[in-house]
Scaffold this active site. Structure first.
Site, PDB file in Angstrom:
ATOM      1  CB  SER A  56      83.093  80.184  40.294  1.00 32.89           C
ATOM      2  OG  SER A  56      82.226  79.203  40.820  1.00 32.89           O
ATOM      3  N   GLY A 101      79.310  78.080  34.930  1.00 29.26           N
ATOM      4  CA  GLY A 101      80.552  78.725  35.344  1.00 29.26           C
ATOM      5  C   GLY A 101      80.387  80.229  35.341  1.00 29.26           C
ATOM      6  CE  LYS A 102      78.229  85.532  34.847  1.00 26.39           C
ATOM      7  NZ  LYS A 102      77.104  85.297  33.920  1.00 26.39           N
ATOM      8  N   GLY A 103      83.091  84.049  35.603  1.00 23.82           N
ATOM      9  CA  GLY A 103      84.387  84.615  35.941  1.00 23.82           C
ATOM     10  C   GLY A 103      84.295  86.117  36.036  1.00 23.82           C
ATOM     11  CG  ASP A 142      78.270  88.611  32.791  1.00 22.51           C
ATOM     12  OD1 ASP A 142      77.341  87.819  32.648  1.00 22.51           O
ATOM     13  OD2 ASP A 142      78.324  89.411  33.752  1.00 22.51           O
TER      14      ASP A 142
END
Ligand code: NAD
Length: 412
Positions: A56, A101-103, A142
């Site tokens: 995202s 952002g992040k995934g 992460d």
């Protein structure tokens, strides 16, 4: 209440207090882009297993999206979207030229062999390669991902492009362009913001005491760096229990002891055991929760005796506890400020990768300190101006900067 519900409360308070423009509020209520990918991996037994992954990009108003990739069975699209929004705010508080952002991939990496994990990491970055890139969206480690996984992803992306692209991803080992100072960065940020808090409420660090919940990466560096400036560390803990030393302890010796004692703190010479709950309520100047979320709640907030809480962990304090702590005049340095040292040094890693010119650890720390001191002061000013908690103030600072960038670009 989960951590996402929890984040919405101060955010909404910030939107109301600063009367955020309706257009800005509606743009930031959704990520700019999201991608769901299927990731087929040939397992060691010869069969193909298809995993699901997400990325995202919440905002690119202030710069390329920035945020980690987590490998966890509980990953969902909604979680990834919310975490990407959080990254937008965290980067904006530190005034980094980044959006959020992040995934993530739905997987329990402990069930995979090393070969399967590598195949999964490579296929995932290949599948999201249309979205990520050194000028568009820069991932990082992460939950359950690390330097080794970042290296595989950097390599796979570089093979696609035909040349080495270290600026694609941060959290890499030094040999692939990682930054000096990254390991200690979040703890160093806790130190910098705590020092600012000491100045603000006029406390001499040499007279201060501290308790640290969670003696892991963030907690151990925080304890050691605070010890270095003369703060007496009275208690530390981890998931196996805590220790208390009335006269203070040497956190470097604690780390050595822990390594030789299977990760168990109990029995450290001169210490007595303490529970995690009691540690939080100790009579100390600074409390550093650096383990888990939801530790300081309306149940125990009234009994907290610390003057300063530096949130190393994400989400350790609930919004109702925040109100109680405000009444008690406890200075809470919120997570999106106190633990932003990690993303700040990730930013430095990226800058060094783009310029192919590497800094000394001293340079990294000096630049980190400058950014975090400015962020701390901006948050304190907003807290005074709007008469809100520092957490709400941090969101006000972030939203103000995001709004200014959007307006300047003509988005709203
Ligand atoms: P870590 O795994 O290195 O350390 C976590 C520590 O907390 C371990 O010592 C663990 O034993 C302890 N712990 C777990 N459950 C506990 C419990 N019930 N009571 C007391 N201690 C407990 O992780 P970390 O990288 O230090 O991250 C800690 C927190 O900081 C997380 O919330 C993370 O999201 C946040 N954070 C980390 C970074 C970073 O750069 N590492 C950056 C920003 C935020």
């Amino acid at each position: 209440m989960d951590i996402f519900e929890m984040a919405k409360i101060p955010l909404q308070q910030a939107i109301e207090a600063m009367e955020l423009d309706e257009n800005t509020a509606s743009i930031i209520s959704q990520p700019e882009k999201v991608l769901e990918v299927s990731i087929p991996v040939r397992m060691d037994n010869g069969k193909i297993r298809v995993f699901t992954g997400y990325r995202s990009q919440h905002s690119t108003a202030m710069g390329p999206a920035k945020g980690g990739i987590r490998f966890h069975p509980g990953v969902t699209m909604d979680e990834v979207k919310t975490l990407s929004f959080w990254m937008t705010c965290k980067c904006a508080v530190a005034n980094l030229p980044y959006g959020g952002g992040k995934g993530g991939i739905i997987v329990d990496p402990r069930e995979l062999s090393e070969r399967e994990l590598e195949a999964l990491s490579r296929e995932y970055i290949y599948k999201i390669s249309a979205l990520v890139g050194e000028y568009t969206d820069i991932p990082a480690p992460d939950v359950n991902t690390n330097g080794k996984i970042m290296s595989w992803m950097m390599d796979e992306y570089s093979r696609l492009r035909g040349y080495a692209v270290p600026g694609l991803i941060t959290g890499k080992p030094l040999t692939l362009g990682g930054s000096l100072g990254r390991n200690a960065a979040t703890g160093y940020g806790v130190l910098v913001s705590t020092k600012e808090a000491f100045k603000k409420i006029k406390i001499d660090p040499k007279t201060a005491t501290c308790a640290v919940q969670g003696f892991g990466n963030v907690g151990a560096f925080s304890a050691q760096l605070l010890h270095d400036i003369g703060v007496k560390i009275l208690a530390v803990s981890n998931s196996k229990g805590g220790i208390y030393c009335k006269e203070g302890m040497d956190p470097y010796a604690v780390e050595k002891y822990l390594q030789g004692n299977k990760g168990i703190l109990a029995g450290f010479p001169g210490s007595e055991p303490i529970s995690n709950a009691d540690l939080l309520e100790l009579e100390v100047t600074v409390l550093v929760p650096s383990a888990l979320e939801l530790q300081i709640t309306k149940e125990n907030a009234a009994r907290i005796k610390a003057k300063i809480i530096s949130e190393g962990a994400n989400g350790p304090t609930t919004p109702d506890a925040d109100e109680i702590l405000k009444e008690k005049n406890v200075l809470v340095i919120p997570d999106i400020l106190a633990n932003s040292g990690g993303v700040t040094v990730s930013y430095f890693e990226w800058v060094q990768n783009l310029s192919r010119f590497y800094w000394t650890e001293k340079e990294v720390q000096e630049k980190q300190e400058q950014i975090m001191v400015e962020a701390f002061r901006a948050v304190c000013q907003a807290a005074e101006k709007y008469n809100v908690t520092p957490r709400v103030a941090a969101y006000i600072v972030a939203l103000g900067r995001i709004e200014a960038a959007m307006k300047a670009r003509g988005w709203c």
